[in-house]
Structure formats: C-alpha cells, structure tokens
Design a protein around this motif. Sequence first.
Motif, PDB file in Angstrom:
ATOM      1  N   SER A  46      12.218  -7.109  -8.344  1.00 24.68           N
ATOM      2  CA  SER A  46      11.567  -7.854  -7.164  1.00 24.68           C
ATOM      3  C   SER A  46      12.401  -8.579  -6.156  1.00 24.68           C
ATOM      4  CB  SER A  46      10.784  -8.752  -7.748  1.00 24.68           C
ATOM      5  OG  SER A  46       9.677  -8.272  -8.764  1.00 24.68           O
ATOM      6  N   GLY A  80      13.323  -7.199  -3.362  1.00 25.19           N
ATOM      7  CA  GLY A  80      12.632  -6.992  -1.842  1.00 25.19           C
ATOM      8  C   GLY A  80      13.556  -6.457  -0.915  1.00 25.19           C
ATOM      9  N   GLN A  89       6.275  -4.152  -1.717  1.00 25.37           N
ATOM     10  CA  GLN A  89       5.860  -4.767  -2.972  1.00 25.37           C
ATOM     11  C   GLN A  89       4.453  -5.329  -3.153  1.00 25.37           C
ATOM     12  OE1 GLN A  89       9.021  -8.011  -1.253  1.00 25.37           O
ATOM     13  NE2 GLN A  89       9.613  -7.881  -3.594  1.00 25.37           N
ATOM     14  N   GLU A 107       1.687  -6.991  -4.644  1.00 21.70           N
ATOM     15  CA  GLU A 107       1.224  -8.460  -4.200  1.00 21.70           C
ATOM     16  C   GLU A 107       1.213  -9.374  -5.418  1.00 21.70           C
ATOM     17  OE1 GLU A 107      -1.995  -8.975  -1.941  1.00 21.70           O
ATOM     18  OE2 GLU A 107      -1.380  -7.369  -0.430  1.00 21.70           O
ATOM     19  N   ASP A 166       3.418  -8.976  -8.475  1.00 19.01           N
ATOM     20  CA  ASP A 166       4.402  -9.227  -9.342  1.00 19.01           C
ATOM     21  C   ASP A 166       5.705  -9.311  -8.565  1.00 19.01           C
ATOM     22  OD1 ASP A 166       4.614  -6.455  -9.351  1.00 19.01           O
ATOM     23  OD2 ASP A 166       4.283  -6.446 -11.632  1.00 19.01           O
ATOM     24  N   GLY A 167       5.554  -8.607  -7.207  1.00 16.17           N
ATOM     25  CA  GLY A 167       6.715  -8.287  -6.395  1.00 16.17           C
ATOM     26  C   GLY A 167       7.551  -6.929  -6.828  1.00 16.17           C
ATOM     27  N   THR A 168       7.028  -6.402  -7.685  1.00 15.89           N
ATOM     28  CA  THR A 168       7.742  -5.047  -7.854  1.00 15.89           C
ATOM     29  C   THR A 168       7.516  -4.139  -6.701  1.00 15.89           C
ATOM     30  OG1 THR A 168       6.154  -4.286  -9.202  1.00 15.89           O
ATOM     31  CG2 THR A 168       7.676  -5.217 -10.468  1.00 15.89           C
TER      32      THR A 168
END
Length: 65
Positions: A12, A14, A26, A28, A30-32
């Motif tokens: 994650s 980014g 990404q 929303e 967990d940002g993966t």
Amino acid sequence: MKVTVDTGSCVSSGQCVLLAPETFDQNEDDGTVVLLAAEPPAGEQDAVRQAELTCPAAAIRVSGS
C-alpha cells in the motif's frame, strides 16, 4: 503490454498510483493496489514500467512491449 498485480504482496505504498493513475488505483479499505487497465494506453506505458521498478513489494508485473 500486459500488466498484472499481486494484491497479496502489495504494501500500500501508493507509488504506482502516483506514477500511472490511469492504470492503478488503491482500494479504499486497505490501500492495496487496484488494476484499472490490464493493457494500459501507449501514453502511460513508460510510467507503468517505472511503477513496476519502483514498487517496494514487487507486486506489479509487466510483460510484452
């Protein structure tokens, strides 16, 4: 060019989204990484290659030209 991602390896960071926002996003929760375009447009291919090299988890794979 064909792009695949390994969401299980993603940390994650980014960086991919910053480099190639038409190809990556990404999650929303967990940002993966979320792959938006498995075959990115010609104008974004260099950025996608850079995203592959920059990814700290090596979660992005690019094949073909």
